[in-house]
Design a protein around this motif. Sequence first.
Motif, PDB file in Angstrom:
ATOM      1  N   TRP A  84       0.820  -1.216   0.000  1.00  0.00           N
ATOM      2  CA  TRP A  84       0.000   0.000   0.000  1.00  0.00           C
ATOM      3  C   TRP A  84       0.851   1.262   0.000  1.00  0.00           C
ATOM      4  CZ3 TRP A  84      -5.118  -0.135  -0.816  1.00  0.00           C
ATOM      5  CH2 TRP A  84      -5.780  -1.373  -0.632  1.00  0.00           C
ATOM      6  N   ARG A  85       2.141   1.107   0.286  1.00  0.00           N
ATOM      7  CA  ARG A  85       3.025   2.274   0.293  1.00  0.00           C
ATOM      8  C   ARG A  85       3.145   2.930  -1.081  1.00  0.00           C
ATOM      9  NH1 ARG A  85       6.209  -2.328   0.732  1.00  0.00           N
ATOM     10  NH2 ARG A  85       7.735  -2.679  -0.941  1.00  0.00           N
ATOM     11  N   LYS A  86       2.637   2.265  -2.104  1.00  0.00           N
ATOM     12  CA  LYS A  86       2.635   2.870  -3.441  1.00  0.00           C
ATOM     13  C   LYS A  86       1.765   4.119  -3.487  1.00  0.00           C
ATOM     14  CE  LYS A  86       3.351  -1.475  -5.949  1.00  0.00           C
ATOM     15  NZ  LYS A  86       2.783  -2.410  -6.969  1.00  0.00           N
ATOM     16  N   PHE A  87       0.820   4.213  -2.528  1.00  0.00           N
ATOM     17  CA  PHE A  87      -0.113   5.337  -2.501  1.00  0.00           C
ATOM     18  C   PHE A  87       0.190   6.239  -1.304  1.00  0.00           C
ATOM     19  CE2 PHE A  87      -2.421   1.771  -4.401  1.00  0.00           C
ATOM     20  CZ  PHE A  87      -2.893   2.341  -5.579  1.00  0.00           C
ATOM     21  N   ASN A  88      -0.153   7.511  -1.466  1.00  0.00           N
ATOM     22  CA  ASN A  88      -0.172   8.432  -0.335  1.00  0.00           C
ATOM     23  C   ASN A  88      -1.538   8.308   0.327  1.00  0.00           C
ATOM     24  OD1 ASN A  88      -0.134  10.464   1.527  1.00  0.00           O
ATOM     25  ND2 ASN A  88      -0.027  12.145   0.031  1.00  0.00           N
ATOM     26  N   GLN A  89      -1.605   7.560   1.402  1.00  0.00           N
ATOM     27  CA  GLN A  89      -2.890   7.267   2.033  1.00  0.00           C
ATOM     28  C   GLN A  89      -3.351   8.365   2.986  1.00  0.00           C
ATOM     29  OE1 GLN A  89      -3.289   3.029   3.354  1.00  0.00           O
ATOM     30  NE2 GLN A  89      -1.209   2.838   2.521  1.00  0.00           N
ATOM     31  N   THR A  90      -2.555   9.390   3.154  1.00  0.00           N
ATOM     32  CA  THR A  90      -2.926  10.457   4.084  1.00  0.00           C
ATOM     33  C   THR A  90      -3.807  11.519   3.440  1.00  0.00           C
ATOM     34  OG1 THR A  90      -0.968  11.799   3.592  1.00  0.00           O
ATOM     35  CG2 THR A  90      -0.775  10.132   5.342  1.00  0.00           C
ATOM     36  N   ASP A  91      -3.833  11.581   2.105  1.00  0.00           N
ATOM     37  CA  ASP A  91      -4.545  12.665   1.440  1.00  0.00           C
ATOM     38  C   ASP A  91      -5.375  12.127   0.289  1.00  0.00           C
ATOM     39  OD1 ASP A  91      -5.111  15.497   0.976  1.00  0.00           O
ATOM     40  OD2 ASP A  91      -3.917  15.239  -0.853  1.00  0.00           O
ATOM     41  N   HIS A  92      -6.694  12.287   0.418  1.00  0.00           N
ATOM     42  CA  HIS A  92      -7.621  12.001  -0.671  1.00  0.00           C
ATOM     43  C   HIS A  92      -7.482  10.570  -1.172  1.00  0.00           C
ATOM     44  CE1 HIS A  92     -10.479  14.715  -2.636  1.00  0.00           C
ATOM     45  NE2 HIS A  92     -10.531  13.804  -3.598  1.00  0.00           N
ATOM     46  N   PHE A  93      -7.314   9.623  -0.249  1.00  0.00           N
ATOM     47  CA  PHE A  93      -7.222   8.210  -0.643  1.00  0.00           C
ATOM     48  C   PHE A  93      -8.452   7.482  -0.120  1.00  0.00           C
ATOM     49  CE2 PHE A  93      -5.704   3.813  -0.513  1.00  0.00           C
ATOM     50  CZ  PHE A  93      -5.267   3.692  -1.818  1.00  0.00           C
ATOM     51  N   PRO A  94      -9.183   6.729  -0.976  1.00  0.00           N
ATOM     52  CA  PRO A  94     -10.530   6.283  -0.627  1.00  0.00           C
ATOM     53  C   PRO A  94     -10.641   4.963   0.124  1.00  0.00           C
ATOM     54  CG  PRO A  94     -10.096   5.766  -2.915  1.00  0.00           C
ATOM     55  CD  PRO A  94      -8.888   6.496  -2.405  1.00  0.00           C
ATOM     56  N   GLU A  95      -9.561   4.210   0.286  1.00  0.00           N
ATOM     57  CA  GLU A  95      -9.675   2.909   0.943  1.00  0.00           C
ATOM     58  C   GLU A  95      -8.629   2.809   2.038  1.00  0.00           C
ATOM     59  OE1 GLU A  95     -10.365  -1.774  -0.149  1.00  0.00           O
ATOM     60  OE2 GLU A  95      -9.571  -0.431  -1.676  1.00  0.00           O
ATOM     61  N   LEU A  96      -9.098   2.818   3.275  1.00  0.00           N
ATOM     62  CA  LEU A  96      -8.201   2.927   4.420  1.00  0.00           C
ATOM     63  C   LEU A  96      -8.469   1.800   5.418  1.00  0.00           C
ATOM     64  CD1 LEU A  96      -8.814   6.731   4.874  1.00  0.00           C
ATOM     65  CD2 LEU A  96      -6.695   5.729   3.997  1.00  0.00           C
ATOM     66  N   ALA A  97      -7.419   1.402   6.112  1.00  0.00           N
ATOM     67  CA  ALA A  97      -7.552   0.395   7.160  1.00  0.00           C
ATOM     68  C   ALA A  97      -6.414   0.577   8.144  1.00  0.00           C
ATOM     69  CB  ALA A  97      -7.531  -1.015   6.574  1.00  0.00           C
ATOM     70  N   GLY A  98      -6.700   0.390   9.403  1.00  0.00           N
ATOM     71  CA  GLY A  98      -5.694   0.527  10.446  1.00  0.00           C
ATOM     72  C   GLY A  98      -6.328   0.436  11.808  1.00  0.00           C
ATOM     73  N   LYS A  99      -5.493   0.513  12.837  1.00  0.00           N
ATOM     74  CA  LYS A  99      -5.998   0.419  14.209  1.00  0.00           C
ATOM     75  C   LYS A  99      -6.376   1.770  14.787  1.00  0.00           C
ATOM     76  CE  LYS A  99      -3.644  -3.819  15.667  1.00  0.00           C
ATOM     77  NZ  LYS A  99      -2.762  -4.434  16.694  1.00  0.00           N
ATOM     78  N   GLN A 100      -5.682   2.822  14.372  1.00  0.00           N
ATOM     79  CA  GLN A 100      -5.867   4.122  15.029  1.00  0.00           C
ATOM     80  C   GLN A 100      -5.996   5.216  13.961  1.00  0.00           C
ATOM     81  OE1 GLN A 100      -6.321   4.145  18.157  1.00  0.00           O
ATOM     82  NE2 GLN A 100      -5.225   2.434  19.073  1.00  0.00           N
ATOM     83  N   LEU A 101      -7.170   5.330  13.384  1.00  0.00           N
ATOM     84  CA  LEU A 101      -7.388   6.277  12.295  1.00  0.00           C
ATOM     85  C   LEU A 101      -8.169   7.501  12.759  1.00  0.00           C
ATOM     86  CD1 LEU A 101      -8.497   3.882   9.385  1.00  0.00           C
ATOM     87  CD2 LEU A 101      -6.170   4.549  10.046  1.00  0.00           C
TER      88      LEU A 101
END
Length: 770
Positions: free
Chosen positions: A257-274
């Motif tokens: 998933w590091r291929k994407f910048n998941q912090t800005d305008h990214f539509p599919e997210l997963a984690g423990k502490q968002l």
Amino acid sequence: MIINSISSAKYLLTLTIGIQALLGISQGNKNYIQYVNPLIGTQRMGHTFPGATLPFGAVQLSPDTDTIPYEMDGKYNPLVYAYCAGYQYDDPTIVGFSHTHFSGTGHSDLGDFLIMATSGALQMNPGTKDNPQSGFRSAYSHQNEVASPGYYKVKLDDQNITAEMTTSMRVGFHRYTFPDKSDAHIILDLMSGIYNYPDKNIWTTVRVLNDSTLVGSRQTNGWAKNRTLYFAMTFSRPFTNYGCVDNSEKQTYRGFWRKFNQTDHFPELAGKQLRMHFDFAVEKAEQVMIKFALSPVSTDNALLNLQTEIPHWDFDKTKREAENIWNKQLGKIDFQSDKKDDLINFYTAMYHAALMPTVFMDVNNQYQGLDQNVHMAKGFTNYSSFSIWDTYRAFHPLMNLIDPARNKDFVSSMMAHYDQSVLHMLPIWSHYANDNWCMSGYHSVSILADAIVKGVYTSDLEKAMEACIATSTKRNYEGLGDYMDHGYIAQDKNGVSVSNTLEYAYDDWCIAQIAKKLNKKKYYLDYMARSENWKNVYDASIGFMRPKLSNGQFKQAFDPLKTDGQGFIEGNAWNYSLYVPHDPTQLIATMGGEKAFVRHLDSLFTMELPDKFFAETEDITREGIIGNYVHGNEPAHHVAYLYNWTSQGWKTQAEVRNILRRQYHPGPAGLSGNDDCGQMSAWYIFSALGFYPVSPGSDQYSIGSPIMKEASIQLENGKTLHIVAKNQSDENVYIQSITMNGKPYTNNYFTHDDLISGAEIVFVMGRKKK
């Protein structure tokens, strides 16, 4: 039995000024909402939540005033106890508004999906109470706070944003008004929770579907071991940008998933502490509205709930609908008094007694079961959050009287729990497709027995009996094997051995009542014999229930005033020695007869209990104690009515009136203890009407001292129970006479059949003890 055996400073509701003009109650209905103050709670203990919900609503949208961690330095943080419901009246700041809450419990969970509105520079942490400007929380004032059934409003002072909330059954509706042209932000905090700690969140997911809608889920491991809740969130206008901060500890493996910048305008997210932010460019006085739907099953169901229940963006329409629903619920009892404080206390109690349990089922009747699979509720509404150790005493009997169809659904939900339980047990303390196993006894059997004896639950009674027997013979559950073998639980094997023994004995009597109803003589005799096990922990040499050891000897080191380490849960021997609600006659004989028994009762209400004797028990505080009688906790809630089994029943009338006046007030600290999902309030409702169910599972209600002028209960069978108290005053505490349907009535109890037949009961009150 003859009649002689029958036995506050003003608080200005500035928070609800002008509420009648806001209500929009349909013409011709009485406005009961005007007397409800959702901010009444307990100041130092677990408060009730003051936000927006419907009666028994799946969404409880309410402010959280701080983020106190459950543990500090690896140990339990006692300060967290005050945040059982997320809201503390004395706190100066609001962190945000979350969608799930418990009402006045002594332990907690939930606080899911916290939303906060801000403007200006984006801040993605909550800040601190002492320095709210360091984060997205805000100061607020009670002068700018309005709380009423189905509606909550507050001004967030730091940025002058007006926050409003209303709700349908499964959808929370937010409206935020921004005063100036600015960059506005809506924070969605998926980390926040009540009784939180770093590893409570197991996993969180978010999918942004378009420029105004997102869905997701949250799985937690807290009081409920494995709890998953889904959501759908939609905005009234498109956001200009969005982003996410993932505060999770670094994972060993993170995939590609590091291929994407998941912090800005990214539509599919997963984690423990968002935490997420959604940004808007607003003009002066513009509003951003949010609809936030919950589902126990799926994001698709959350969207379905949202689209079905609130398909529009008319906030005021939803608010009016919520208030009309509440007015109908509150109006199940028309309570009349010349004292405004009594009206506030009564209708706030009615409000509190309709907050929990909560609907746990989507609009398509699907719900997540105890087995974590998806089930379809056929012929009933599925409910969750049963605080059974508390609510079996008065809340469920109250529902059997004023809302029997709903209580039938409660029982059906418990039977579904039993069907899905791999342990083959009825619930102990269940919430959100889990059993958290809190507290003593197996009091689901009391709830079943009360509903069955009163004709409320008539479905598969053979299955109900099976469930009760299976639960009561689960040998590896909290001393039950020893209880079955020896007739008591040994203190050297269980720290709350006495209270468990006493509560099991009462529950066994309840099972016997079901067996009697089904004409199962062997089970009736067996469980009636088990119901006498309370005698095995009574020490006649000292006149108290006392811990007994495995060798059959009583524990030597023992203090009947102390609450900790004496074999009892949340109570001392003085109170618990009176816990034989199913057989007061035998209890009186065992304690030495009427004279000795009355002496024990008298001293309970008059002696002084020093603070040191309950210092270790956070559920008990000075405010909830009269003498040594602890009304702020549940085990002795029936005790004032026990004088009715003696020749001095007038003392029941005196003590009940004393408790009503001293333990319930219309101010922000108006309750003397945790409301515990409606039990404290149900005690008030029954006692204010003049009677109380001392032993649920029986069809009798013990008579007390009513405080209203008159009351009418619109019964579900179409009949009306009308109660009048003539010569009512603070001085006229004692019953001079009773008539029922115009005829003299001399029993010290009413039967359920008396009440549901649509009786006309007239109390004549006076100062003379009779």
